[in-house]
Design a protein around this motif. Structure first.
Motif, PDB file in Angstrom:
ATOM      1  N   LYS A  60       0.828  -1.206   0.000  1.00 57.71           N
ATOM      2  CA  LYS A  60       0.000   0.000   0.000  1.00 57.71           C
ATOM      3  C   LYS A  60       0.866   1.261   0.000  1.00 57.71           C
ATOM      4  N   ASN A  61       1.910   1.269   0.820  1.00 56.88           N
ATOM      5  CA  ASN A  61       2.779   2.447   0.876  1.00 56.88           C
ATOM      6  C   ASN A  61       3.575   2.643  -0.405  1.00 56.88           C
ATOM      7  N   LEU A  62       4.051   1.560  -1.000  1.00 55.89           N
ATOM      8  CA  LEU A  62       4.795   1.693  -2.259  1.00 55.89           C
ATOM      9  C   LEU A  62       3.900   2.186  -3.383  1.00 55.89           C
ATOM     10  N   THR A  63       2.652   1.751  -3.409  1.00 56.21           N
ATOM     11  CA  THR A  63       1.759   2.198  -4.479  1.00 56.21           C
ATOM     12  C   THR A  63       1.204   3.591  -4.201  1.00 56.21           C
ATOM     13  N   THR A  64       0.832   3.856  -2.960  1.00 61.97           N
ATOM     14  CA  THR A  64       0.265   5.160  -2.611  1.00 61.97           C
ATOM     15  C   THR A  64       1.303   6.277  -2.701  1.00 61.97           C
ATOM     16  N   ASN A  65       2.526   5.980  -2.264  1.00 64.52           N
ATOM     17  CA  ASN A  65       3.571   6.997  -2.199  1.00 64.52           C
ATOM     18  C   ASN A  65       4.628   6.831  -3.288  1.00 64.52           C
ATOM     19  N   GLY A  66       4.307   6.056  -4.322  1.00 67.31           N
ATOM     20  CA  GLY A  66       5.281   5.776  -5.378  1.00 67.31           C
ATOM     21  C   GLY A  66       5.846   7.006  -6.049  1.00 67.31           C
ATOM     22  N   ASP A  67       4.989   7.975  -6.345  1.00 64.33           N
ATOM     23  CA  ASP A  67       5.468   9.192  -7.006  1.00 64.33           C
ATOM     24  C   ASP A  67       6.402   9.984  -6.101  1.00 64.33           C
ATOM     25  N   LEU A  68       6.057  10.106  -4.838  1.00 70.41           N
ATOM     26  CA  LEU A  68       6.894  10.841  -3.889  1.00 70.41           C
ATOM     27  C   LEU A  68       8.239  10.145  -3.699  1.00 70.41           C
ATOM     28  N   ILE A  69       8.214   8.823  -3.563  1.00 71.28           N
ATOM     29  CA  ILE A  69       9.459   8.060  -3.414  1.00 71.28           C
ATOM     30  C   ILE A  69      10.332   8.244  -4.652  1.00 71.28           C
ATOM     31  N   ALA A  70       9.728   8.146  -5.837  1.00 67.00           N
ATOM     32  CA  ALA A  70      10.486   8.321  -7.089  1.00 67.00           C
ATOM     33  C   ALA A  70      11.059   9.721  -7.198  1.00 67.00           C
ATOM     34  N   GLN A  71      10.276  10.688  -6.781  1.00 67.64           N
ATOM     35  CA  GLN A  71      10.729  12.080  -6.837  1.00 67.64           C
ATOM     36  C   GLN A  71      11.932  12.288  -5.919  1.00 67.64           C
ATOM     37  N   ARG A  72      11.882  11.684  -4.755  1.00 69.07           N
ATOM     38  CA  ARG A  72      12.968  11.880  -3.778  1.00 69.07           C
ATOM     39  C   ARG A  72      14.189  11.021  -4.035  1.00 69.07           C
ATOM     40  N   THR A  73      14.015   9.854  -4.633  1.00 64.07           N
ATOM     41  CA  THR A  73      15.144   8.941  -4.806  1.00 64.07           C
ATOM     42  C   THR A  73      15.626   8.806  -6.248  1.00 64.07           C
ATOM     43  N   GLY A  74      14.766   9.161  -7.197  1.00 67.79           N
ATOM     44  CA  GLY A  74      15.136   8.969  -8.596  1.00 67.79           C
ATOM     45  C   GLY A  74      14.826   7.575  -9.090  1.00 67.79           C
ATOM     46  N   ALA A  75      14.135   6.783  -8.280  1.00 68.67           N
ATOM     47  CA  ALA A  75      13.782   5.416  -8.674  1.00 68.67           C
ATOM     48  C   ALA A  75      12.345   5.117  -8.271  1.00 68.67           C
ATOM     49  N   ARG A  76      11.705   4.307  -9.085  1.00 65.71           N
ATOM     50  CA  ARG A  76      10.353   3.852  -8.761  1.00 65.71           C
ATOM     51  C   ARG A  76      10.462   2.391  -8.329  1.00 65.71           C
ATOM     52  N   PHE A  77       9.869   2.069  -7.201  1.00 68.90           N
ATOM     53  CA  PHE A  77       9.847   0.703  -6.685  1.00 68.90           C
ATOM     54  C   PHE A  77       8.512   0.077  -7.072  1.00 68.90           C
ATOM     55  N   ASP A  78       8.552  -0.882  -7.988  1.00 68.46           N
ATOM     56  CA  ASP A  78       7.343  -1.508  -8.520  1.00 68.46           C
ATOM     57  C   ASP A  78       7.219  -2.936  -8.009  1.00 68.46           C
ATOM     58  N   VAL A  79       6.121  -3.231  -7.334  1.00 70.87           N
ATOM     59  CA  VAL A  79       5.853  -4.595  -6.888  1.00 70.87           C
ATOM     60  C   VAL A  79       5.436  -5.401  -8.109  1.00 70.87           C
ATOM     61  N   ARG A  80       6.212  -6.435  -8.421  1.00 71.64           N
ATOM     62  CA  ARG A  80       5.975  -7.226  -9.624  1.00 71.64           C
ATOM     63  C   ARG A  80       5.297  -8.560  -9.331  1.00 71.64           C
ATOM     64  N   ARG A  81       5.538  -9.119  -8.128  1.00 68.10           N
ATOM     65  CA  ARG A  81       4.951 -10.402  -7.720  1.00 68.10           C
ATOM     66  C   ARG A  81       4.748 -10.391  -6.220  1.00 68.10           C
ATOM     67  N   ILE A  82       3.709 -11.138  -5.780  1.00 66.01           N
ATOM     68  CA  ILE A  82       3.417 -11.288  -4.354  1.00 66.01           C
ATOM     69  C   ILE A  82       3.153 -12.769  -4.105  1.00 66.01           C
ATOM     70  N   ALA A  83       3.997 -13.403  -3.304  1.00 69.24           N
ATOM     71  CA  ALA A  83       3.815 -14.817  -2.978  1.00 69.24           C
ATOM     72  C   ALA A  83       3.024 -14.935  -1.677  1.00 69.24           C
ATOM     73  N   VAL A  84       1.961 -15.726  -1.739  1.00 65.57           N
ATOM     74  CA  VAL A  84       1.085 -15.943  -0.583  1.00 65.57           C
ATOM     75  C   VAL A  84       0.749 -17.433  -0.487  1.00 65.57           C
ATOM     76  N   ARG A  85       0.226 -17.852   0.669  1.00 65.76           N
ATOM     77  CA  ARG A  85      -0.195 -19.249   0.833  1.00 65.76           C
ATOM     78  C   ARG A  85      -1.493 -19.544   0.088  1.00 65.76           C
ATOM     79  N   ASP A  86      -2.402 -18.580   0.077  1.00 67.38           N
ATOM     80  CA  ASP A  86      -3.735 -18.802  -0.491  1.00 67.38           C
ATOM     81  C   ASP A  86      -4.131 -17.588  -1.344  1.00 67.38           C
ATOM     82  N   VAL A  87      -4.157 -17.779  -2.656  1.00 63.20           N
ATOM     83  CA  VAL A  87      -4.477 -16.662  -3.552  1.00 63.20           C
ATOM     84  C   VAL A  87      -5.960 -16.310  -3.533  1.00 63.20           C
ATOM     85  N   THR A  88      -6.807 -17.208  -3.001  1.00 62.74           N
ATOM     86  CA  THR A  88      -8.250 -16.949  -2.996  1.00 62.74           C
ATOM     87  C   THR A  88      -8.706 -16.177  -1.758  1.00 62.74           C
TER      88      THR A  88
END
Length: 159
Positions: A60-88
């Protein structure tokens, strides 16, 4: 400039063993005047191992604050995969269904993922995952205090 240290074979801190970490963590932070022209071309892929309270908060923080983080660091952190026990399972924080997998190895095999964040809890499964991630050349982030208390030294030596 910033300096980082890693654990040497003797367990002492050395700069030499942390060269690959330094290349990730030390980039020039753009000045405020430069951020207007920043086009977010520098994207860093993230894989989350776990999506409970902490994992969902990280997402939630990476997606909500992605623009601010990118602006301050020069990089965007994109969540590409999420491993969980139960996808349902119904989750408090929504994420696109295509990000979810039950296969932890999918995070390690995905070449677009540079950083894996271990947020599973417990010791045995996270330890195996962290060791595989290090062997696969991934940068590992964990908040698992039990894992680090029990196996931290050997994990740091592998890194």
């Amino acid at each position: 400039g910033l300096q980082f240290a890693g654990l040497g074979e003797s367990g002492s801190l050395t700069r030499a063993n942390s060269a690959r970490w330094v290349s990730f963590f030390c980039w020039e932070i753009p000045r405020a005047a430069d951020t207007a022209r920043l086009h977010m071309a520098h994207s860093i892929g993230i894989g989350l191992a776990g999506f409970g309270t902490v994992g969902a908060g990280v997402y939630k923080n990476l997606t909500t604050n992605g623009d601010l983080i990118a602006q301050r660091t020069g990089a965007r952190f994109d969540v590409r995969r999420i491993a969980v026990r139960d996808v349902t399972r119904v989750r408090a924080v929504e994420a696109p269904a295509e990000l979810f997998t039950t296969d932890l190895d999918a995070l390690l095999q995905d070449e677009s993922i540079r950083i894996v964040v271990e947020l599973m809890g417990g010791i045995d499964i996270p330890r195996d995952f962290v060791e595989k991630a290090i062997a696969a050349g991934k940068i590992v982030v964990t908040g698992n205090k039990a894992l680090l208390a029990e196996h931290g030294r050997e994990i740091f030596l592998r890194a």
